[in-house]
Each structure stands twice: as C-alpha cells, then as structure tokens.
Scaffold this motif. Structure first.
Motif, mmCIF file in Angstrom:
data_model
loop_
_atom_site.group_PDB
_atom_site.id
_atom_site.type_symbol
_atom_site.label_atom_id
_atom_site.label_comp_id
_atom_site.label_asym_id
_atom_site.label_seq_id
_atom_site.Cartn_x
_atom_site.Cartn_y
_atom_site.Cartn_z
ATOM 1 N N UNK A 128 0.837 -1.209 0.000
ATOM 2 C CA UNK A 128 0.000 0.000 0.000
ATOM 3 C C UNK A 128 0.868 1.254 0.000
ATOM 4 N N UNK A 129 1.887 1.275 0.849
ATOM 5 C CA UNK A 129 2.758 2.444 0.955
ATOM 6 C C UNK A 129 3.537 2.670 -0.341
ATOM 7 N N UNK A 130 3.968 1.595 -0.975
ATOM 8 C CA UNK A 130 4.674 1.738 -2.257
ATOM 9 C C UNK A 130 3.756 2.324 -3.322
ATOM 10 N N UNK A 135 2.032 7.064 -6.520
ATOM 11 C CA UNK A 135 0.970 7.955 -6.993
ATOM 12 C C UNK A 135 1.163 9.390 -6.525
ATOM 13 N N UNK A 136 1.537 9.568 -5.267
ATOM 14 C CA UNK A 136 1.572 10.915 -4.689
ATOM 15 C C UNK A 136 2.988 11.480 -4.525
ATOM 16 N N UNK A 137 3.997 10.625 -4.504
ATOM 17 C CA UNK A 137 5.367 11.107 -4.352
ATOM 18 C C UNK A 137 5.775 11.409 -2.932
ATOM 19 N N UNK A 138 4.964 11.004 -1.952
ATOM 20 C CA UNK A 138 5.284 11.247 -0.548
ATOM 21 C C UNK A 138 5.876 9.974 0.048
ATOM 22 N N UNK A 248 -0.811 16.466 1.753
ATOM 23 C CA UNK A 248 0.505 17.084 1.593
ATOM 24 C C UNK A 248 0.735 17.536 0.154
ATOM 25 N N UNK A 249 0.294 16.721 -0.796
ATOM 26 C CA UNK A 249 0.446 17.092 -2.208
ATOM 27 C C UNK A 249 -0.334 18.368 -2.505
ATOM 28 N N UNK A 250 -1.526 18.477 -1.931
ATOM 29 C CA UNK A 250 -2.340 19.675 -2.150
ATOM 30 C C UNK A 250 -1.598 20.934 -1.716
ATOM 31 N N UNK A 251 -0.802 20.817 -0.642
ATOM 32 C CA UNK A 251 -0.098 21.990 -0.129
ATOM 33 C C UNK A 251 1.309 22.130 -0.696
ATOM 34 N N UNK A 252 1.634 21.336 -1.733
ATOM 35 C CA UNK A 252 2.856 21.611 -2.465
ATOM 36 C C UNK A 252 4.011 20.662 -2.261
ATOM 37 N N UNK A 253 3.758 19.446 -1.757
ATOM 38 C CA UNK A 253 4.867 18.513 -1.562
ATOM 39 C C UNK A 253 5.617 18.306 -2.874
ATOM 40 N N UNK A 254 6.941 18.436 -2.818
ATOM 41 C CA UNK A 254 7.780 18.299 -4.004
ATOM 42 C C UNK A 254 8.337 16.882 -4.060
ATOM 43 N N UNK A 323 14.061 22.018 3.322
ATOM 44 C CA UNK A 323 13.581 22.246 1.964
ATOM 45 C C UNK A 323 12.147 22.778 2.017
ATOM 46 N N UNK A 324 11.584 23.140 0.878
ATOM 47 C CA UNK A 324 10.178 23.562 0.891
ATOM 48 C C UNK A 324 9.237 22.513 1.470
ATOM 49 N N UNK A 325 9.615 21.234 1.419
ATOM 50 C CA UNK A 325 8.748 20.195 1.981
ATOM 51 C C UNK A 325 8.580 20.324 3.487
ATOM 52 N N UNK A 326 9.574 20.890 4.156
ATOM 53 C CA UNK A 326 9.427 21.135 5.595
ATOM 54 C C UNK A 326 8.243 22.056 5.857
ATOM 55 N N UNK A 327 8.098 23.068 5.034
ATOM 56 C CA UNK A 327 7.003 24.024 5.231
ATOM 57 C C UNK A 327 5.668 23.445 4.790
#
Length: 424
Positions: A128-130, A135-138, A248-254, A323-327
């Motif tokens: 599931x996590x893979x 799909x989401x990159x997180x 997280x993706x919605x808020x800009x996860x890179x 990185x921006x992901x922290x924010x």
C-alpha cells in the motif's frame, strides 16, 4: 492600609464581622455572565434561526440537521470560548504557562513509539505504501510519522461528539467563522452519506478520524484508496494513509526532495539568517561552511535546489537546512517543532535510530508573558517578530539575533532573561 485597629477587642470584632460576611457571601450564588441553561436556550435559538437557514440553503435536509443536534448542548469546558456577557481575553494558562525548551517536544518515549510503530506498520503495509508513494510522491516514512503522531496509528480514542464540539465553537469560540465553516462541512459529510452520524466523533478541536482532519479537509483531501467506493479515514488503513499523502500534495509537496538535513553551523554564520524568506541554494549554504552532520555531502539534486536555515532553539539546539517540503509539513500543524518531529521521525522509521547530533540546551525560567513583553519591546524598535504571542517563532528568533549582534552580545537567536530584561 488606611488604618489599623488598636487592641485585642477590636481585632476580635473585626474577625467576627468578617466571619459573618463570609458566611453570607457563601450563601449567595456568584454572579455569572449567563447560566448554562440560559446559554443552552440561546444555542437552540441560534441553531433554529441562524444556522439552519444557511444549512438548508446549502442542501442540508431537516432530518440530517435534527439528527446532528439531537441532545446536543454547548460544552462549556472546551477551551477558547467567549461566554455571553464576557469579553474575549487571553487565557491565564496561555499567559502564564512556563516556557520550555523545544527539545521537550522530542521525548524519546514519544519518538520511540512513533518510530517503532511506524516500522512495524511499514512492513505490514508495504504494498500500500509503495503504491501511495508512486501515486503521490510522498515517502512512506513521512506518511507513517504523521499517522503515528496524530492518532497513535489509529489507536487514539476520540472522546467528543463532533457536532457538540463544532456547534459549541461555532456559537461561542473566539474563531466562530472558522468553526461555522467546519460545522457546515460536517453536516455536508453526513448529508452526502460519506459518514454516519454515529461515527462523527472528534478531538476537542473537532478533528476527525485517524489523520485528524477537520471536516473541510476531509471533503477536500480524503481518498478512497482501497477501492470500496468510499473514503473511510476511520477504519481503512489504505484510505487513511493515502488521504494524508493527498493532503501534503495539495499543499505543495515536491516529489523527490527530502524534508531537510541536520547541519553544523560555523560560528561566523549568523543564526539570524533563519527563515523561509531567506532561502539560498543548498550549495551556497555549503559554501558558507555549513556541513551535514555525519560528514556526508548534500545529495547533488538537493545541492542545486533551494534550502532554508531552521534553528528552533537558536544556538541552544540543533540546526537544520530544510527544503520547501518542511514548510508543507507545517501545513498539517503550524509549528516548527511539529514539522521537525515528523521529518525526524520519518528518517528514523525509514533508516536508523539515529538521534539528533546537536543537543538541546537548557532554557531560562521564563513565562510566555515574559516572551510576549520582550516581543513588544522588539516591535517598538522596528523588528518584525511575527506578533507578540509569547511564542518564539523564526521571526522572533532572528530578531533576537539581530538585536544581540547590533548591541555587542553573542547572538543566540533565542529568548533568555538578559534580553527579556533589556526590553522592559
């Protein structure tokens, strides 16, 4: 005192009168802005005359509305309420709470539980996590750390009726408009059959399910990842984990970037360079002498990208290039130490039990009111501290560092008794 009685007889008479007065005072109820029964009457009138017309206009049926508030009365024990007849005020607890080291947030008991629990669930939910990461990159570690921190991997009990909490806060809280929006979103969830009325249990703040989403977040970010046709953040592990990633993706996860790295900061690099508005290429930070703890170089893809100095305890604790992901992590909870907990916890889940290399120093015995007073003093000198709220965020920390350096002090970028007294 205006005067003092003379002799034992006068003192005894005064004590007798005081005793009589105390007995009489105890027999009379203390005046209150409004009784609980009266507040409940006002709440019921507000539901009928104010909230219901708006809910109806948004497509909420009377059956759903009535079921949501059946037997519900305002819970006056919830925090941040303004009762009828009272004026908004800063809670005494917030004003006088002792200020502690940011290191207190990282107790090994809590971190260890999230790390161990995350590793166990990483193995049990590997496929599931893979799929979620594809799909989401997180990364899996980040999703698991949030799940563990928010609800103990789903084990935490939600002790409140969500409509009691949201209704009380929409009627009486200091942020009524925000909670009114959440209350209407909660009604929409039930109206659309996304959740049963019975399942609407929450935290004291109205957060729902294993990811602890407010109703608007559920409507925007909840995902059906197990393919059963509904997004279930209460009982489905795949839906819970995918919903966190989607948020997280919605808020800009890179995708492909880390959250950050613990670093060693040379003495000649100012701690006042901290903040998301003072970014540089990570290679440029490295050129200033900032190095990763452990001696590894920054990954090439990270070195070419932007990073930010983050020092939650100033020179009194570990330093990080984030990185921006922290924010993005801060969008889940607007706190530097929360985002750091998630990032650090994710690292430990994914790789090793490595602890912070830097130690968290001791903090002077200050109250939040002391820090708020210091912030007001810095504001008078033209510094932007981000508001005098008694919480030393990055704007306060770097303002302290700037002031210390300009006045010949060693720049620590953290509150202490010396600067509090200097700002009085």
């Amino acid at each position: 005192m205006a005067g003092r009685p003379e002799g034992g007889a006068k003192r005894r008479n005064l004590r007798s009168l005081a005793a009589v007065f105390l007995v009489a005072l105890m027999a009379v109820p203390l005046a209150a802005p409004a009784s609980a029964a009266r507040i409940d009457d006002q709440f019921q009138a507000w539901l009928a005359k104010d909230l219901w017309p708006e809910a109806k206009a948004k497509g909420i049926s009377k059956a759903t509305f009535d079921a949501a508030f059946d037997g519900v009365s305002p819970n006056l024990k919830l925090p941040d309420l303004v009762l009828p007849g009272e004026k908004p005020k800063t809670p005494k607890k917030q004003h006088q709470a002792e200020f502690g080291s940011p290191g207190n947030y990282f107790s090994e008991k809590t971190l260890g539980a999230v790390t161990a629990g995350g590793r166990t669930r990483a193995g049990a939910n590997a496929k599931t996590l893979a799929a979620i990461e594809k799909r989401f990159g997180v990364p899996a570690g980040v999703v698991l750390a949030i799940w563990g921190r928010e609800s103990g991997f789903g084990a935490a009990k939600m002790p409140y009726d969500a409509f009691e909490v949201l209704g009380t806060k929409a009627f009486l809280a200091t942020r009524k408009d925000m909670f009114r929006k959440e209350l209407l979103a909660g009604l929409e969830m039930v109206e659309r059959g996304l959740v049963s009325r019975k399942a609407m249990r929450s935290s004291w703040a109205g957060a729902l399910g294993q990811p602890q989403f407010l109703p608007t977040s559920f409507l925007q970010h909840a995902v059906d990842f197990d393919g059963d046709g509904r997004a279930d953040i209460w009982n489905s592990t795949p839906d819970t984990l995918a919903s966190i990633a989607n948020y997280l993706v919605h808020y800009g996860w890179v995708k492909g970037r880390d959250w950050g790295f613990e670093v060693t900061l040379p003495d000649n690099v100012s701690c006042a360079l901290e903040g998301p508005d003072q970014g540089k290429k990570i290679a440029d930070w490295a050129a200033m002498g900032i190095t990763r703890v452990g001696g590894k170089p920054f990954p090439p893809n990270e070195a070419r990208a932007e990073g930010f100095l983050m020092m939650p305890a100033g020179r009194n604790g570990p330093a990080f290039i984030v990185t921006p992901n922290f924010y993005v992590l801060k969008e889940y909870n607007e706190s530097d130490v929360y985002a750091l907990f998630i990032g650090h916890g994710a690292d430990r889940i994914a790789s090793s039990d490595r602890r912070f290399a830097g130690s968290w120093g001791k903090v002077d015995g200050l109250y939040r009111s002391d820090i708020a007073s210091m912030q007001r003093g810095l504001e008078k000198l033209g510094y932007d501290v981000g508001g005098a709220d008694g919480l030393p965020g990055f704007k306060t920390r770097r303002s302290i560092g700037d002031w210390q350096a300009k006045n010949g002090w060693a720049a620590t970028c953290f509150p202490d008794k010396g600067i509090v007294e200097a700002m009085r």
